[in-house]
Write an enzyme that holds these catalytic residues in place. Structure first.
Site, mmCIF file in Angstrom:
data_model
loop_
_atom_site.group_PDB
_atom_site.id
_atom_site.type_symbol
_atom_site.label_atom_id
_atom_site.label_comp_id
_atom_site.label_asym_id
_atom_site.label_seq_id
_atom_site.Cartn_x
_atom_site.Cartn_y
_atom_site.Cartn_z
ATOM 1 N N CYS A 1 0.826 -1.217 0.000
ATOM 2 C CA CYS A 1 0.000 0.000 0.000
ATOM 3 C C CYS A 1 0.861 1.268 0.000
ATOM 4 O O CYS A 1 1.439 1.592 -1.037
ATOM 5 C CB CYS A 1 -0.997 -0.047 1.147
ATOM 6 S SG CYS A 1 -2.406 1.027 0.879
ATOM 7 N N HIS B 1 -2.959 -5.274 1.754
ATOM 8 C CA HIS B 1 -2.190 -5.511 2.988
ATOM 9 C C HIS B 1 -2.244 -6.975 3.440
ATOM 10 O O HIS B 1 -2.991 -7.287 4.377
ATOM 11 C CB HIS B 1 -2.805 -4.694 4.132
ATOM 12 C CG HIS B 1 -2.716 -3.221 4.007
ATOM 13 N ND1 HIS B 1 -1.648 -2.499 4.469
ATOM 14 C CD2 HIS B 1 -3.582 -2.319 3.503
ATOM 15 C CE1 HIS B 1 -1.853 -1.213 4.255
ATOM 16 N NE2 HIS B 1 -3.020 -1.071 3.663
ATOM 17 N N GLU C 1 -0.351 -8.399 5.370
ATOM 18 C CA GLU C 1 0.084 -8.454 6.776
ATOM 19 C C GLU C 1 -1.082 -8.328 7.751
ATOM 20 O O GLU C 1 -0.923 -8.560 8.940
ATOM 21 C CB GLU C 1 1.150 -7.375 7.046
ATOM 22 C CG GLU C 1 0.673 -5.926 7.058
ATOM 23 C CD GLU C 1 0.530 -5.297 5.666
ATOM 24 O OE1 GLU C 1 0.601 -6.029 4.650
ATOM 25 O OE2 GLU C 1 0.332 -4.072 5.601
HETATM 26 N N1 GLN Z 1 -3.400 6.296 0.810
HETATM 27 C C1 GLN Z 1 -2.228 6.034 1.574
HETATM 28 C C2 GLN Z 1 -1.023 6.799 1.023
HETATM 29 O O1 GLN Z 1 -1.163 7.545 0.123
HETATM 30 C C3 GLN Z 1 -1.915 4.559 1.641
HETATM 31 C C4 GLN Z 1 -2.900 3.851 2.497
HETATM 32 C C5 GLN Z 1 -2.409 2.600 3.114
HETATM 33 O O2 GLN Z 1 -1.194 2.327 3.207
HETATM 34 N N2 GLN Z 1 -3.339 1.821 3.622
HETATM 35 O O3 GLN Z 1 0.046 6.629 1.528
#
Ligand code: GLN
Length: 208
Positions: free
Chosen positions: A82, A187, A189
């Protein structure tokens, strides 16, 4: 081939503990990384989910931006989830809404470590309350689809020739690999299913 590779978790912000637990379950010895000197001796590194703008600022503040860029460029295996995927993008699009047409130029609104030849759109799947879970088939992960947890998730707008697409969701790229760099929009994890971390540990083992 290392029996128990030492894998760092970038511990500036985000779901650090969850990555530590998933990597431990996947057979790695785990170390938090907050300072440049803690990169020494690592066989791999994961970049947690969280907020990429914050991770980026803290990386500069902690003197990690350039050492990490160099380490990745020199081939340190990395896995980002992410916000971690965003940090691995060579280019990110400005988060402003609206279609990004063929005539427009990608805008790098924040600094990344880079490492994967891809253009990433932040928050592409919507806001916090549009977070969702979906089954995702990931190339290289045996045993059926994984539960993808998407939280203000980015997607990968496009990849370069050397970047392999490992998974898509809703017609958008959500997992990629370039050499020893792996990234997912979601994710693993957070689910207790450690198969994607196992894939990464396998990549690290075959490198070291
Ligand atoms: N939208 C977040 C960002 O721009 C990422 C979100 C996440 O890691 N769950 O970093």
């Amino acid at each position: 081939m290392t029996a128990q590779p030492v894998i760092g978790v970038l511990a500036l912000q985000g779901d650090v503990r969850e990555h530590q637990a998933a990597l431990t379950a996947a057979g790695a010895a785990v170390r938090p990384v907050r300072r440049p000197e803690e990169l020494a001796g690592l066989a791999g590194l994961t970049l947690p989910g969280g907020e990429s703008t914050t991770i980026s600022k803290l990386a500069v503040l902690f003197g990690l931006m350039d050492p990490l860029r160099a380490a990745i460029r020199e081939g340190l295996p990395v896995y980002g989830t992410c916000a971690g995927l965003i940090m691995l993008a060579d280019k990110i699009l400005d988060p402003s809404p609206g279609p990004w047409g063929p005539g427009e130029t990608p805008i790098s609104g924040q600094e990344t470590f880079g490492g994967i030849d891809m253009i990433v759109r932040r928050n592409a799947f919507g806001r916090q309350n549009e977070s969702f879970e979906a089954l995702v088939d990931v190339t290289g992960v045996p045993g059926g689809p994984v539960e993808g947890v998407f939280i203000r998730a980015p997607w990968v707008e496009s990849v370069g020739a050397g970047t392999e697409v490992l998974a898509e969701h809703g017609g958008h790229i959500v997992a990629v690999r370039q050499g020893t760099a792996l990234a997912t929009s979601f994710h693993p994890e957070l689910t207790g299913d450690h198969r994607v971390h196992e894939l990464f540990v396998h990549m690290v083992r075959t490198e070291s």
